[in-house]
Write a protein that holds these residues in place. Structure first.
Motif, PDB file in Angstrom:
ATOM      1  N   VAL A  22       0.854  -1.191   0.000  1.00  0.00           N
ATOM      2  CA  VAL A  22       0.000   0.000   0.000  1.00  0.00           C
ATOM      3  C   VAL A  22       0.889   1.240   0.000  1.00  0.00           C
ATOM      4  O   VAL A  22       2.038   1.200   0.443  1.00  0.00           O
ATOM      5  CB  VAL A  22      -0.941   0.034   1.226  1.00  0.00           C
ATOM      6  N   VAL A  23       0.334   2.350  -0.516  1.00  0.00           N
ATOM      7  CA  VAL A  23       1.046   3.628  -0.519  1.00  0.00           C
ATOM      8  C   VAL A  23       0.160   4.641   0.192  1.00  0.00           C
ATOM      9  O   VAL A  23      -0.996   4.834  -0.170  1.00  0.00           O
ATOM     10  CB  VAL A  23       1.352   4.088  -1.964  1.00  0.00           C
ATOM     11  N   MET A  24       0.710   5.286   1.222  1.00  0.00           N
ATOM     12  CA  MET A  24      -0.008   6.311   1.973  1.00  0.00           C
ATOM     13  C   MET A  24       0.908   7.506   2.145  1.00  0.00           C
ATOM     14  O   MET A  24       2.015   7.368   2.673  1.00  0.00           O
ATOM     15  CB  MET A  24      -0.387   5.775   3.358  1.00  0.00           C
ATOM     16  N   ASN A  25       0.464   8.649   1.692  1.00  0.00           N
ATOM     17  CA  ASN A  25       1.271   9.869   1.786  1.00  0.00           C
ATOM     18  C   ASN A  25       2.680   9.655   1.211  1.00  0.00           C
ATOM     19  O   ASN A  25       3.677  10.021   1.824  1.00  0.00           O
ATOM     20  CB  ASN A  25       1.378  10.353   3.233  1.00  0.00           C
ATOM     21  N   LYS A  26       2.715   9.015   0.057  1.00  0.00           N
ATOM     22  CA  LYS A  26       3.952   8.745  -0.680  1.00  0.00           C
ATOM     23  C   LYS A  26       4.905   7.794   0.042  1.00  0.00           C
ATOM     24  O   LYS A  26       6.070   7.695  -0.295  1.00  0.00           O
ATOM     25  CB  LYS A  26       4.676  10.047  -1.025  1.00  0.00           C
ATOM     26  N   LYS A  27       4.423   7.113   1.046  1.00  0.00           N
ATOM     27  CA  LYS A  27       5.236   6.125   1.743  1.00  0.00           C
ATOM     28  C   LYS A  27       4.656   4.739   1.476  1.00  0.00           C
ATOM     29  O   LYS A  27       3.451   4.531   1.566  1.00  0.00           O
ATOM     30  CB  LYS A  27       5.263   6.395   3.245  1.00  0.00           C
TER      31      LYS A  27
END
Length: 122
Positions: A22-27
């Protein structure tokens, strides 16, 4: 992975977790996504042909098929109620079969101890 036979719904329920990126806030990160397949079992102990066609190519289907064969050896159809006891508390009420992956056998658990069902990484 956990697998059990729900006698009320007449279904074999197979649950497992698989890692998903998963990607959240570019992380980027990885979470364990919970997945499930249910297959209806007829009163004579055979898997529903429609569910077989739907799931037969899935890698987990072979385990469901083996579990069903084990249940047939126990003569568990149409019902197993009252014949077996919970492996944890010894109760005879609401007992259903669960697959124990470590022992490669069936154990019986009541509704109260259903969460104690053996789980193994898929």
């Amino acid at each position: 992975m956990s697998m059990r036979y729900d006698q009320d719904r007449k279904r074999i329920i197979c649950r497992w977790e698989e890692p998903t990126e998963v990607v959240m806030n570019k992380k980027k990160g990885v979470i364990n996504r919970s997945r499930m397949i249910t297959v209806k079992v007829n009163d004579n102990g055979k898997l529903n042909s429609k569910d077989i066609r739907r799931h037969q190519k899935h890698p987990m289907f072979q385990y469901i098929n083996r579990f069903n064969a084990m249940l047939n050896r126990y003569e568990c159809f149409p019902s197993c109620e009252g014949e077996y006891r919970c492996a944890v508390c010894g109760s005879e009420h609401g007992v259903s079969p669960h697959f124990d992956a470590k022992r490669q056998s069936i154990i019986w658990l009541c509704r109260e101890h259903r969460d104690d069902s053996p789980k193994v990484d898929a």
